[in-house]
Motif scaffolding. Structure first.
Motif, PDB file in Angstrom:
ATOM      1  N   MET A   1       0.845  -1.193   0.000  1.00 47.03           N
ATOM      2  CA  MET A   1       0.000   0.000   0.000  1.00 47.03           C
ATOM      3  C   MET A   1       0.883   1.247   0.000  1.00 47.03           C
ATOM      4  N   ALA A   2       0.564   2.180  -0.844  1.00 46.80           N
ATOM      5  CA  ALA A   2       1.353   3.408  -0.916  1.00 46.80           C
ATOM      6  C   ALA A   2       1.161   4.237   0.336  1.00 46.80           C
ATOM      7  N   PRO A   3       2.189   5.012   0.732  1.00 46.41           N
ATOM      8  CA  PRO A   3       2.050   5.845   1.923  1.00 46.41           C
ATOM      9  C   PRO A   3       1.060   6.971   1.704  1.00 46.41           C
ATOM     10  N   ALA A   4       0.553   7.489   2.804  1.00 41.34           N
ATOM     11  CA  ALA A   4      -0.352   8.632   2.722  1.00 41.34           C
ATOM     12  C   ALA A   4       0.389   9.847   2.224  1.00 41.34           C
ATOM     13  N   LEU A   5      -0.349  10.832   1.753  1.00 40.67           N
ATOM     14  CA  LEU A   5       0.264  12.045   1.234  1.00 40.67           C
ATOM     15  C   LEU A   5       1.103  12.738   2.297  1.00 40.67           C
ATOM     16  N   THR A   6       0.599  12.737   3.525  1.00 43.84           N
ATOM     17  CA  THR A   6       1.320  13.359   4.627  1.00 43.84           C
ATOM     18  C   THR A   6       0.846  12.736   5.919  1.00 43.84           C
ATOM     19  N   ASP A   7       1.720  12.701   6.901  1.00 48.03           N
ATOM     20  CA  ASP A   7       1.338  12.159   8.192  1.00 48.03           C
ATOM     21  C   ASP A   7       1.151  13.273   9.207  1.00 48.03           C
ATOM     22  N   ALA A   8       1.284  14.507   8.776  1.00 49.98           N
ATOM     23  CA  ALA A   8       1.169  15.638   9.694  1.00 49.98           C
ATOM     24  C   ALA A   8      -0.296  15.946   9.976  1.00 49.98           C
ATOM     25  N   LEU A   9      -0.541  16.462  11.156  1.00 52.65           N
ATOM     26  CA  LEU A   9      -1.880  16.880  11.540  1.00 52.65           C
ATOM     27  C   LEU A   9      -1.860  18.354  11.883  1.00 52.65           C
ATOM     28  N   GLY A  33     -14.373  16.019  20.953  1.00 56.50           N
ATOM     29  CA  GLY A  33     -15.700  15.979  20.361  1.00 56.50           C
ATOM     30  C   GLY A  33     -15.755  15.474  18.935  1.00 56.50           C
ATOM     31  N   GLN A  34     -16.923  15.635  18.323  1.00 55.80           N
ATOM     32  CA  GLN A  34     -17.182  15.143  16.972  1.00 55.80           C
ATOM     33  C   GLN A  34     -16.799  16.197  15.934  1.00 55.80           C
ATOM     34  N   HIS A  35     -16.300  15.740  14.804  1.00 59.26           N
ATOM     35  CA  HIS A  35     -15.917  16.647  13.720  1.00 59.26           C
ATOM     36  C   HIS A  35     -15.688  15.832  12.455  1.00 59.26           C
ATOM     37  N   PRO A  36     -15.707  16.475  11.307  1.00 61.00           N
ATOM     38  CA  PRO A  36     -15.481  15.753  10.062  1.00 61.00           C
ATOM     39  C   PRO A  36     -14.056  15.217   9.988  1.00 61.00           C
ATOM     40  N   PRO A  37     -13.819  14.219   9.144  1.00 61.33           N
ATOM     41  CA  PRO A  37     -12.456  13.738   8.935  1.00 61.33           C
ATOM     42  C   PRO A  37     -11.663  14.752   8.118  1.00 61.33           C
ATOM     43  N   LEU A  38     -10.365  14.534   8.041  1.00 57.79           N
ATOM     44  CA  LEU A  38      -9.519  15.291   7.117  1.00 57.79           C
ATOM     45  C   LEU A  38      -9.676  14.624   5.753  1.00 57.79           C
ATOM     46  N   TYR A  39     -10.412  15.279   4.874  1.00 58.62           N
ATOM     47  CA  TYR A  39     -10.827  14.603   3.642  1.00 58.62           C
ATOM     48  C   TYR A  39      -9.655  14.195   2.753  1.00 58.62           C
ATOM     49  N   ASP A  40      -8.523  14.904   2.850  1.00 57.69           N
ATOM     50  CA  ASP A  40      -7.388  14.494   2.024  1.00 57.69           C
ATOM     51  C   ASP A  40      -6.703  13.243   2.570  1.00 57.69           C
ATOM     52  N   HIS A  41      -7.176  12.751   3.739  1.00 57.88           N
ATOM     53  CA  HIS A  41      -6.665  11.492   4.277  1.00 57.88           C
ATOM     54  C   HIS A  41      -7.643  10.339   4.058  1.00 57.88           C
ATOM     55  N   ILE A  42      -8.776  10.601   3.441  1.00 55.36           N
ATOM     56  CA  ILE A  42      -9.715   9.541   3.102  1.00 55.36           C
ATOM     57  C   ILE A  42      -9.251   8.893   1.804  1.00 55.36           C
ATOM     58  N   ARG A  43      -8.989   7.593   1.832  1.00 54.79           N
ATOM     59  CA  ARG A  43      -8.402   6.890   0.694  1.00 54.79           C
ATOM     60  C   ARG A  43      -9.455   6.211  -0.174  1.00 54.79           C
ATOM     61  N   PRO A  44      -9.210   6.121  -1.485  1.00 52.72           N
ATOM     62  CA  PRO A  44     -10.139   5.424  -2.379  1.00 52.72           C
ATOM     63  C   PRO A  44     -10.097   3.912  -2.146  1.00 52.72           C
ATOM     64  N   TYR A 265     -12.728   3.391   6.853  1.00 48.17           N
ATOM     65  CA  TYR A 265     -11.602   4.188   6.378  1.00 48.17           C
ATOM     66  C   TYR A 265     -10.293   3.617   6.887  1.00 48.17           C
ATOM     67  N   LEU A 266      -9.190   4.163   6.404  1.00 45.70           N
ATOM     68  CA  LEU A 266      -7.864   3.671   6.751  1.00 45.70           C
ATOM     69  C   LEU A 266      -7.159   4.599   7.723  1.00 45.70           C
ATOM     70  N   GLU A 267      -6.298   4.005   8.539  1.00 46.49           N
ATOM     71  CA  GLU A 267      -5.365   4.809   9.317  1.00 46.49           C
ATOM     72  C   GLU A 267      -4.505   5.638   8.370  1.00 46.49           C
ATOM     73  N   ARG A 268      -3.953   6.734   8.882  1.00 41.90           N
ATOM     74  CA  ARG A 268      -2.980   7.496   8.116  1.00 41.90           C
ATOM     75  C   ARG A 268      -1.673   6.712   8.029  1.00 41.90           C
ATOM     76  N   GLY A 269      -0.908   7.011   7.008  1.00 38.77           N
ATOM     77  CA  GLY A 269       0.415   6.402   6.876  1.00 38.77           C
ATOM     78  C   GLY A 269       0.390   5.121   6.058  1.00 38.77           C
ATOM     79  N   GLU A 270       1.541   4.498   5.972  1.00 44.95           N
ATOM     80  CA  GLU A 270       1.699   3.293   5.165  1.00 44.95           C
ATOM     81  C   GLU A 270       1.114   2.091   5.888  1.00 44.95           C
ATOM     82  N   ASN A 271       0.473   1.198   5.113  1.00 41.03           N
ATOM     83  CA  ASN A 271      -0.123  -0.028   5.650  1.00 41.03           C
ATOM     84  C   ASN A 271      -1.116   0.259   6.778  1.00 41.03           C
TER      85      ASN A 271
END
Length: 397
Positions: A1-9, A33-44, A265-271
């Motif tokens: 699995m390719a790494p995420a674009l960035t692991d920074a928050l 509390g509740q909030h939307p995800p970081l959409y650029d970390h949502i993987r296809p 959804y997937l964890e951030r980062g590789e694998n």
């Protein structure tokens, strides 16, 4: 699995402003509390694994006839250690919201609880404790010992807009059909398979129902593998960020009444591991917005996914009954849980009553790397409305 674009928050919002008042928040930390995800970390979907392996994947037949694999009976020595710590805490007159490992010391149990914590977060994801003496101790001391135990597994987060860090699952006579307003745990209705808004959920049985109220759990990773083979179309739909979740009015000023996200959804980062965040009641309750054209209604594919997911969970679930003095801890990351409807005893017998904990495990202490801004926060998740301070009532309210 390719790494995420960035692991920074991004920087946590409460770190951009003044510190939290210690008189309201004893440890200086507020539930994020509740909030939307970081959409650029949502993987296809094509980035997801074809199959999940490891200890988080289990079938009910592995445990059904082997309770020693998932139950732990407290020994007399362990009960005595919990009792001594609870008595010392009660003598200190410290509010329940201020309980922590530092003022609830368990020198003998601590190592075992750290091993358990790892098994909850990274292993099979559940345990049933037996023999917690609630009838002998009463609700107050039981709550202290239960919350003290919980401090070794995670950080308490608020479970509702009232700031309850000690929750109470009890039928308060509210109308379970009003799903846009009513939280189902405050009714006797069936709870379909779901995950709570925390990393770990704990349930301590104080009183049982006359009938029903029984528990079912399932490995969402086994469900994932089943769907990957039998219904990959459903699995794909669940990974798409097209799902809206209701907040049922438990919002801070300026926040939306719903959140758009994916179910799987997937964890951030590789694998990254596969995380499932789901509750059908919070998806079905949004017709007041979809009927007004504010959000899209559930598509045919989503309706199908909703039914297939529930049916698959039922097919592969492990059934358990919580007796008085039992404590169930579950990981919300890779376990979904359900409850049958129930009927209480007639008065004056007590109603079914479970004390509930929502516990956070931040990633810098071994928690999952979630695609949310608060993944590194100690009190990530939960429900926080404005500056509502934490409270720990001893009964439902």
């Amino acid at each position: 699995m390719a790494p995420a674009l960035t692991d920074a928050l991004p920087t946590a919002p409460h770190n951009l402003t003044s510190s939290v008042p210690v008189d309201a928040f004893p440890d200086g930390l507020k539930t994020t509390g509740q909030h939307p995800p970081l959409y650029d970390h949502i993987r296809p979907f094509d980035r997801f694994p074809r199959q999940i392996t490891g200890p988080t994947v289990w079938k009910p037949e592995e445990f059904r006839d082997n309770p020693e694999k998932w139950t732990h009976v407290f020994s007399p020595e362990q009960i005595e250690e919990l009792s001594t710590a609870a008595d010392a805490f009660l003598t200190s007159k410290t509010p329940l919201t201020g309980i922590s490992k530092s003022n609830f010391q368990l020198p003998k149990l601590a190592d075992y609880l750290e091993t358990l914590r790892r098994d909850l977060v990274d292993g099979k994801g559940f345990i049933l404790f037996k023999g917690f003496p609630v009838e002998k101790w009463g609700n107050h001391k039981s709550a202290v010992a239960y919350m003290g135990l919980g401090t070794y597994l995670g950080y308490f987060v608020s479970q509702n807009s009232r700031g309850h860090v000690l929750g109470h699952v009890k039928d308060l006579g509210e109308d379970s059909t009003q799903i846009d307003k009513v939280r189902i745990y405050r009714t006797n209705a069936r709870q379909f398979f779901h995950a709570d808004d925390s990393d770990i959920v704990g349930l301590l049985c104080i009183a049982k129902a006359l009938e029903g109220g029984e528990s079912d759990i399932v490995s969402s990773h086994h469900v994932y593998n089943t769907l990957a083979v039998e219904r990959p179309d459903v699995l794909r739909t669940l990974t798409e960020p097209i799902w809206y979740f209701d907040r049922k009015g438990e919002t801070s000023k300026g926040q939306d009444e719903y959140i758009r996200t994916s179910v799987v959804y997937l964890e951030r980062g590789e694998n990254g591991r596969v995380y499932t965040k789901w509750d059908p009641y919070y998806v079905r309750s949004l017709t007041r917005f979809s009927n007004a054209g504010i959000i899209p209604p559930l598509s045919a594919a989503q309706q199908e996914a909703l039914h297939v997911l529930e049916a698959t969970c039922n097919q592969h679930s492990l059934h358990m009954i919580l007796d008085v003095g039992d404590i169930q801890f579950l990981a919300n990351s890779h376990i979904l849980h359900a409850r049958t409807s129930y009927k209480d005893h007639a008065p004056p017998a007590p109603r079914r009553h479970l004390m509930r904990l929502w516990l956070a495990t931040p990633e810098n202490e071994g928690g999952w790397k979630l695609p949310f801004w608060d993944s590194n926060e100690k009190k990530r998740g939960g429900i926080q409305v404005d500056d509502q301070p934490p409270v720990a009532p001893l009964d439902a309210e």
